[in-house]
Design an enzyme around this catalytic site. Structure first.
Site, PDB file in Angstrom:
ATOM      1  N   ASP A 241      -7.862  -1.113   9.794  1.00  0.00           N
ATOM      2  CA  ASP A 241      -7.230   0.921  10.165  1.00  0.00           C
ATOM      3  C   ASP A 241      -8.197   1.959   9.926  1.00  0.00           C
ATOM      4  O   ASP A 241      -9.048   1.207   9.333  1.00  0.00           O
ATOM      5  CB  ASP A 241      -6.363   1.043   9.373  1.00  0.00           C
ATOM      6  CG  ASP A 241      -5.500   2.131  10.057  1.00  0.00           C
ATOM      7  OD1 ASP A 241      -4.462   2.924  10.759  1.00  0.00           O
ATOM      8  OD2 ASP A 241      -4.872   3.038   8.887  1.00  0.00           O
ATOM      9  N   GLU A 286     -10.140  -0.263  14.511  1.00  0.00           N
ATOM     10  CA  GLU A 286      -9.844   0.722  15.346  1.00  0.00           C
ATOM     11  C   GLU A 286     -11.375   1.849  15.099  1.00  0.00           C
ATOM     12  O   GLU A 286     -11.239   2.183  13.291  1.00  0.00           O
ATOM     13  CB  GLU A 286      -8.293   1.397  14.283  1.00  0.00           C
ATOM     14  CG  GLU A 286      -7.744   2.172  15.267  1.00  0.00           C
ATOM     15  CD  GLU A 286      -7.382   3.111  14.357  1.00  0.00           C
ATOM     16  OE1 GLU A 286      -6.311   4.490  15.253  1.00  0.00           O
ATOM     17  OE2 GLU A 286      -7.111   3.056  13.333  1.00  0.00           O
TER      18      GLU A 286
END
Ligand code: CA
Length: 540
Positions: A241, A286
């Site tokens: 993330d 990401e």
């Protein structure tokens, strides 16, 4: 020289024909008549750029909304385990679980304990069983790992906030300790400095999500320990993330090469740490940015990075019902990623994820467009990622809760397995597993068909990709290839039947229909392909 002149003439004729076609309207045109006089020039593609091997389609799951196993209305790990047969039948080869650790918010991206399971979701025993059952079906399990920041309720931050003499203090970033004026805004202009106990701490996303300090060696060691802990439990990798926000904290760090280099260097260190436990762990990052920024992360850090640019182009193409340059731009990006990664990256295409409006809403609720979007996605190179419920046509636009609604297992939403921790405001008649499972024309069965096709066609997984010129902008053609092995993919992007001429001068290079997504596709005279609305055809 002669050849070049001929090419130019043909191109001019094609443009003229296209203009005429546009003026009269495609519905009325026998497009084959137009195309026959203007065979587009096509050069078979050169050898594909080196890429890593695709492992198959991944499926992103928000556990809280996915499937409830114990009747409390909250999705849980046993619910995911109970859904593995559904996922195996769909053809997916991996699941990405959004954060499953104890966290302060419903979404889980503000972790309070990196070594546990959220009590709403079950126990470590449930988790072990989920991993074992997934592996038994050939499904990988990757976890969302949120290392950039913790919850402000994490014990580490509680300790750090006690004062500058606390040993945990330097695990977070304090303006006063770093000699920084806490004034500069964040990457998108937001406030990133927040006050507690007379000091200012960094929290790029939210005051309740303080950023950890990546320059503290103890923090780095802890991050690696967390990754190793989950690998030892059998997980197959991680979705990382906010990967670029380890160092991208301020407006001045956006687009800064040094910031990207520091990020990529950290993730390479992380990868080396994971290698000690499982050198085959799959890492998908990401990095919500352009391919130019993503490239360096593919050099020894991540196997894959979500292709946000491609996602926009795929959804945009389906929404417009018109061909685009999506393939040309992708080819360039793949070549760049290949050079950055030494030929080892695997692309990670997708349509939309848990941070974006659901693709069905972006496509105006039109099932035909959703089918074409799926057909585009599932014929792209790499590991395609689906977002749960996308295969049913779930709708939802921001705020975030509305794009993360309960998975509709049953039509009434009140049967075994349906979650109800939040209202399903976007529930739509016909959008449920119950309704679509046995309907051969459903979106669910379209996804199943396209994934099965992909799973049996190595060229769709690992072949190169190059545009194939077709007259008319209601169709999009591209070739997936490896050496002389070639497969032509043709999509009818419109709600009207289309006819295309595959002749490119000389012998038609593709002469046999290998697959059609809809009934009624036909090849006549060895070169004229007739496509029903929103159909996808593969030719050899
Ligand atoms: Ca439950």
């Amino acid at each position: 020289m002669k050849r070049r002149i001929r090419t130019r003439t043909l191109a001019a004729t094609a443009v003229l024909s296209a203009l005429v076609a546009a003026a009269v309207g495609y519905a009325a045109i026998r497009s084959a008549d137009v195309a026959r006089e203007a065979a587009p020039v096509w050069t078979p593609p050169a050898e594909t750029v080196p890429m890593g091997e695709s492992v198959g389609v991944f499926y992103e799951i928000f556990v809280r909304s996915f499937r409830d196993s114990d009747g409390d209305g909250i999705g849980d790990l046993n619910g995911v385990t109970a859904s593995l047969d559904y996922l195996a039948d769909l053809g997916v080869r991996g699941i990405w679980l959004m954060p499953i650790q104890p966290a302060a918010s419903y979404h889980g991206y503000d972790v309070t304990d990196y070594y546990g399971i959220h009590p709403d979701y079950g126990t470590m025993e449930d988790f072990r069983r989920l991993v074992a059952e997934a592996h038994r079906r050939g499904i990988r399990v990757i976890l969302d790992l949120v290392l950039n920041h913790t919850s402000d309720r994490h014990p580490w931050f509680r300790e750090a906030a006690e004062g500058s003499d606390n040993p945990r203090r330097d695990w977070y970033v304090w303006a006063e300790d770093q000699g920084i004026e806490p004034t500069e805004p964040g990457p998108w202009g937001q406030k990133v400095w927040h006050r507690i106990g007379g000091s200012s701490y960094l929290g790029v996303f939210w005051e309740k999500m303080p950023d950890l300090n990546p320059d503290n060696p103890e923090v780095r060691a802890e991050w690696i320990r967390i990754g190793q802990f989950w690998l030892k439990l059998g997980v197959d990798g991680f979705r990382l993330d906010a990967a670029k926000h380890i160092y991208e904290n301020f407006r001045s760090s956006v687009g800064d090469r040094l910031t990207t280099e520091k990020n990529a260097a950290w993730w390479r260190e992380f990868r080396r740490g994971l290698d000690e436990v499982n050198p085959n762990a799959y890492l998908v990052g990401e990095v919500w940015d352009s391919p130019a920024v993503i490239g360096p992360y593919l050099n020894g850090a991540f196997d894959s990075a979500f292709n946000f640019e491609l996602a926009n182009r795929l959804v945009g193409t389906a929404r417009a019902d018109r061909a685009s340059t999506v393939v040309e731009s992708l080819s360039k990006v793949l070549a760049y990623y290949s050079s950055q990664s030494g030929g080892r990256f695997v692309d990670a295409p997708f349509l939309t994820n848990h941070d974006q409006n659901r693709v069905m809403s972006e496509l105006g609720g039109r099932v035909g467009r959703a089918k074409i979007a799926a057909s585009l996605l599932l014929t792209m190179p790499g590991n395609p990622f689906l977002y749960y419920g996308e295969e049913l046509g779930m709708r939802g636009t921001k705020p975030d809760e509305r794009i993360r609604e309960p998975m509709p297992w049953s039509e009434d939403g009140r049967s075994d397995g349906d979650t109800r921790w939040e209202p399903a405001l976007n529930r739509t008649p016909g959008v449920s597993v119950e309704k679509q499972r046995n309907d051969p024309d459903s979106l669910l069965n379209h996804y199943r068909k396209m994934i099965a096709l992909r799973n049996r066609e190595p060229l769709l997984q690992n072949g190169g990709i190059a545009r194939f010129p077709l007259a008319g902008d209601g169709v999009l053609g591209y070739v997936r290839f490896r050496g002389d092995d070639r497969l032509l993919v043709v999509h009818n992007l419109t709600g009207l039947p289309q006819r295309v001429d595959l002749w490119t001068g000389g012998r038609p290079p593709f002469r046999k229909i290998a697959f059609t997504s809809e009934k009624g596709a036909r090849l006549s005279r060895g070169r004229e392909l007739e496509l029903p609305p929103y159909a996808t055809v593969l030719m050899r």
